[in-house]
Design a protein around this motif. Structure first.
Motif, PDB file in Angstrom:
ATOM      1  N   THR A 186    -110.589 -23.681-106.829  1.00 20.10           N
ATOM      2  CA  THR A 186    -109.598 -24.423-107.619  1.00 20.10           C
ATOM      3  C   THR A 186    -108.199 -24.357-107.016  1.00 20.10           C
ATOM      4  O   THR A 186    -107.251 -24.867-107.607  1.00 20.10           O
ATOM      5  CB  THR A 186    -109.541 -23.859-109.050  1.00 20.10           C
ATOM      6  N   LEU A 187    -108.077 -23.728-105.837  1.00 21.91           N
ATOM      7  CA  LEU A 187    -106.771 -23.559-105.187  1.00 21.91           C
ATOM      8  C   LEU A 187    -105.781 -22.869-106.128  1.00 21.91           C
ATOM      9  O   LEU A 187    -104.585 -23.158-106.124  1.00 21.91           O
ATOM     10  CB  LEU A 187    -106.217 -24.906-104.715  1.00 21.91           C
ATOM     11  N   ALA A 188    -106.287 -21.938-106.912  1.00 23.75           N
ATOM     12  CA  ALA A 188    -105.473 -21.311-107.955  1.00 23.75           C
ATOM     13  C   ALA A 188    -104.296 -20.542-107.385  1.00 23.75           C
ATOM     14  O   ALA A 188    -103.200 -20.542-107.966  1.00 23.75           O
ATOM     15  CB  ALA A 188    -106.346 -20.385-108.805  1.00 23.75           C
ATOM     16  N   PHE A 189    -104.494 -19.860-106.258  1.00 23.20           N
ATOM     17  CA  PHE A 189    -103.409 -19.064-105.674  1.00 23.20           C
ATOM     18  C   PHE A 189    -102.253 -19.966-105.248  1.00 23.20           C
ATOM     19  O   PHE A 189    -101.094 -19.724-105.591  1.00 23.20           O
ATOM     20  CB  PHE A 189    -103.935 -18.259-104.493  1.00 23.20           C
ATOM     21  N   CYS A 190    -102.582 -21.026-104.507  1.00 22.53           N
ATOM     22  CA  CYS A 190    -101.548 -21.950-104.040  1.00 22.53           C
ATOM     23  C   CYS A 190    -100.898 -22.681-105.216  1.00 22.53           C
ATOM     24  O   CYS A 190     -99.669 -22.818-105.280  1.00 22.53           O
ATOM     25  CB  CYS A 190    -102.168 -22.946-103.063  1.00 22.53           C
ATOM     26  N   LYS A 191    -101.715 -23.114-106.160  1.00 25.81           N
ATOM     27  CA  LYS A 191    -101.200 -23.862-107.302  1.00 25.81           C
ATOM     28  C   LYS A 191    -100.228 -23.026-108.136  1.00 25.81           C
ATOM     29  O   LYS A 191     -99.215 -23.531-108.623  1.00 25.81           O
ATOM     30  CB  LYS A 191    -102.361 -24.334-108.168  1.00 25.81           C
ATOM     31  N   SER A 192    -100.514 -21.742-108.269  1.00 26.69           N
ATOM     32  CA  SER A 192     -99.644 -20.883-109.067  1.00 26.69           C
ATOM     33  C   SER A 192     -98.267 -20.744-108.451  1.00 26.69           C
ATOM     34  O   SER A 192     -97.291 -20.458-109.146  1.00 26.69           O
ATOM     35  CB  SER A 192    -100.284 -19.500-109.234  1.00 26.69           C
ATOM     36  N   ARG A 193     -98.176 -20.943-107.134  1.00 29.21           N
ATOM     37  CA  ARG A 193     -96.894 -20.800-106.440  1.00 29.21           C
ATOM     38  C   ARG A 193     -96.103 -22.101-106.392  1.00 29.21           C
ATOM     39  O   ARG A 193     -94.940 -22.110-106.041  1.00 29.21           O
ATOM     40  CB  ARG A 193     -97.124 -20.242-105.035  1.00 29.21           C
ATOM     41  N   ILE A 194     -96.748 -23.204-106.737  1.00 26.39           N
ATOM     42  CA  ILE A 194     -96.026 -24.475-106.827  1.00 26.39           C
ATOM     43  C   ILE A 194     -95.361 -24.610-108.190  1.00 26.39           C
ATOM     44  O   ILE A 194     -94.184 -24.964-108.299  1.00 26.39           O
ATOM     45  CB  ILE A 194     -96.986 -25.648-106.564  1.00 26.39           C
ATOM     46  N   GLY A 195     -96.126 -24.305-109.233  1.00 22.90           N
ATOM     47  CA  GLY A 195     -95.568 -24.406-110.580  1.00 22.90           C
ATOM     48  C   GLY A 195     -95.214 -25.846-110.925  1.00 22.90           C
ATOM     49  O   GLY A 195     -95.749 -26.805-110.379  1.00 22.90           O
ATOM     50  N   GLU A 196     -94.278 -25.993-111.837  1.00 21.95           N
ATOM     51  CA  GLU A 196     -93.809 -27.310-112.259  1.00 21.95           C
ATOM     52  C   GLU A 196     -92.521 -27.648-111.521  1.00 21.95           C
ATOM     53  O   GLU A 196     -91.545 -26.900-111.584  1.00 21.95           O
ATOM     54  CB  GLU A 196     -93.571 -27.336-113.767  1.00 21.95           C
ATOM     55  N   LYS A 197     -92.525 -28.777-110.834  1.00 24.70           N
ATOM     56  CA  LYS A 197     -91.344 -29.213-110.080  1.00 24.70           C
ATOM     57  C   LYS A 197     -91.036 -30.670-110.399  1.00 24.70           C
ATOM     58  O   LYS A 197     -91.946 -31.453-110.705  1.00 24.70           O
ATOM     59  CB  LYS A 197     -91.591 -29.059-108.571  1.00 24.70           C
ATOM     60  N   PRO A 198     -89.771 -31.059-110.300  1.00 26.32           N
ATOM     61  CA  PRO A 198     -89.427 -32.467-110.535  1.00 26.32           C
ATOM     62  C   PRO A 198     -89.980 -33.357-109.430  1.00 26.32           C
ATOM     63  O   PRO A 198     -90.231 -32.905-108.310  1.00 26.32           O
ATOM     64  CB  PRO A 198     -87.890 -32.463-110.527  1.00 26.32           C
ATOM     65  N   ARG A 199     -90.178 -34.637-109.753  1.00 28.29           N
ATOM     66  CA  ARG A 199     -90.664 -35.612-108.779  1.00 28.29           C
ATOM     67  C   ARG A 199     -89.491 -36.331-108.134  1.00 28.29           C
ATOM     68  O   ARG A 199     -88.532 -36.719-108.806  1.00 28.29           O
ATOM     69  CB  ARG A 199     -91.585 -36.639-109.456  1.00 28.29           C
ATOM     70  N   SER A 200     -89.577 -36.514-106.831  1.00 29.36           N
ATOM     71  CA  SER A 200     -88.583 -37.300-106.116  1.00 29.36           C
ATOM     72  C   SER A 200     -88.983 -38.771-106.171  1.00 29.36           C
ATOM     73  O   SER A 200     -89.997 -39.131-106.774  1.00 29.36           O
ATOM     74  CB  SER A 200     -88.497 -36.838-104.660  1.00 29.36           C
ATOM     75  N   ALA A 201     -88.208 -39.629-105.502  1.00 33.60           N
ATOM     76  CA  ALA A 201     -88.545 -41.056-105.448  1.00 33.60           C
ATOM     77  C   ALA A 201     -89.376 -41.390-104.216  1.00 33.60           C
ATOM     78  O   ALA A 201     -89.777 -42.540-104.026  1.00 33.60           O
ATOM     79  CB  ALA A 201     -87.258 -41.883-105.442  1.00 33.60           C
ATOM     80  N   GLU A 202     -89.682 -40.413-103.368  1.00 38.64           N
ATOM     81  CA  GLU A 202     -90.362 -40.676-102.105  1.00 38.64           C
ATOM     82  C   GLU A 202     -91.852 -40.964-102.302  1.00 38.64           C
ATOM     83  O   GLU A 202     -92.498 -40.416-103.207  1.00 38.64           O
ATOM     84  CB  GLU A 202     -90.209 -39.487-101.156  1.00 38.64           C
ATOM     85  N   ILE A 203     -92.366 -41.817-101.426  1.00 35.97           N
ATOM     86  CA  ILE A 203     -93.806 -42.026-101.285  1.00 35.97           C
ATOM     87  C   ILE A 203     -94.214 -41.489 -99.919  1.00 35.97           C
ATOM     88  O   ILE A 203     -93.625 -41.861 -98.900  1.00 35.97           O
ATOM     89  CB  ILE A 203     -94.178 -43.518-101.402  1.00 35.97           C
TER      90      ILE A 203
END
Length: 347
Positions: A186-203
């Motif tokens: 589930t990529l739990a280790f990596c996901k836990s270090r990203i957390g909730e972040k704002p979205r930019s306008a980039e694609i």
């Protein structure tokens, strides 16, 4: 049950395999154990990316780096690892070589063996394992002569240990024979270090090595980019190259479309850990990176599906599985026309 008093061995040869070895170490509760990591590399960029990734995860008793080729570089490391230990609790591995296969098949013993993901190729390898045809094919998916296959297997040089391995994978494995052997990553280790972040306008356009490894004619890639341009203004897109894409070609498409080319200092998954914001959306012709992105941050993802007629015949089944997986995950999938067809129709 694996003996917790024994060491654990991890073998990888790409940054993605290393990330999944880290995830396996966490998932199976092995951090703090006797963990031995072997990192082989074919290109110096891969070596550097793996070293940077290890800055985020220093939980190893031993770390061995070595260049894959010439083959003589493999032998001292394998001897060093297996001279100290012959019996391991866990083996986690990605791609291997004939020499590494020999040590796994003939010299080491393991209470538990798991294959970690090496991108979308895992889907094809799972089918080979289920059908027990892995040792009958080369890594480029072409058939090996039956006599050569039998000889390599008898000598322990084939990856026949795959047939008793579990799969630690992010993918839904469709083969019924393998379902009890799948442990979901589930990529739990990596996901836990990203957390909730704002979205930019980039694609972000996630590049891949499709141009050189999958297409019958590399020139078709330009036509497919033209078709994408008709749907999406590439001058407003950031192109994230695959680590194997060539800089001179990237400079050419940057000039043609006004598209920013941005080589990331870390693998994409760690870039998301370090970034202040997450791109608003992602597009690609197909890449394992979009699968991990979907798990980690679940953004809008569009896949531009290359027509099967443009794909090398030995690659078609693997690519077909990749696109089928994209549809199942709910990605937007846009069918492209064969190279030249769109221009002919317009003319």
């Amino acid at each position: 049950m694996p003996d917790a008093r024994l060491p654990n061995l991890y073998i990888c040869r790409t940054p993605l395999q290393l990330l999944n070895c880290i995830e396996a170490c966490e998932h199976f509760g092995l951090r703090g154990g006797d963990n031995v990591l072997v990192c082989a590399w074919r290109a110096e960029r891969d070596r550097d990316l793996m070293r940077r990734l290890l800055d985020h995860y220093p939980h190893w008793r031993e770390v061995h780096f070595f260049p894959l080729y010439p083959t003589r570089h493999q032998l001292p490391v394998m001897l060093r690892v297996f001279r100290r230990h012959r019996h391991f609790a866990h083996l986690f591995f990605g791609d291997t070589t004939h020499l590494i296969n020999l040590f796994i098949n003939k010299i080491g013993s393991f209470d538990s063996i798991h294959l970690v993901d090496d991108g979308t190729a895992t889907l094809h390898r799972a089918r080979q394992i289920a059908e027990r045809t892995l040792h009958l094919q080369r890594k480029n998916f072409t058939a090996r002569h039956p006599a050569a296959s039998a000889l390599l297997a008898a000598l322990g040089l084939s990856a026949t240990f795959h047939y008793r391995a579990g799969l630690f994978t992010i993918y839904d494995i469709p083969q019924p024979a393998l379902r009890r052997r799948v442990v979901r990553n589930t990529l739990a280790f990596c996901k836990s270090r990203i957390g909730e972040k704002p979205r930019s306008a980039e694609i972000w356009f996630i590049g891949s090595n499709i141009r050189r490894e999958v297409l019958i004619d590399a020139a078709d890639y330009d036509d497919f980019l033209d078709q994408v341009q008709r749907r999406l203004d590439l001058s407003k897109v950031v192109y994230i190259p695959h680590r194997k894409e060539q800089d001179d070609y990237l400079a050419t498409i940057s000039r043609r479309y006004g598209m920013e080319i941005r080589r990331l200092p870390d693998i994409l998954e760690i870039e998301l850990v370090n970034a202040a914001t997450i791109p608003a959306a992602f597009v690609s012709f197909g890449s394992s990176a979009v699968d991990t992105i979907d798990i980690l941050v679940h953004p809008p993802i569009t896949i531009f599906r290359i027509p099967e007629s443009a794909i090398e015949p030995v690659r078609r089944e693997s690519v077909r599985g990749m696109y089928h997986s994209a549809i199942e995950k709910g990605f937007e999938v846009v069918d492209l026309q064969p190279a030249g067809a769109a221009a002919d129709a317009a003319g």
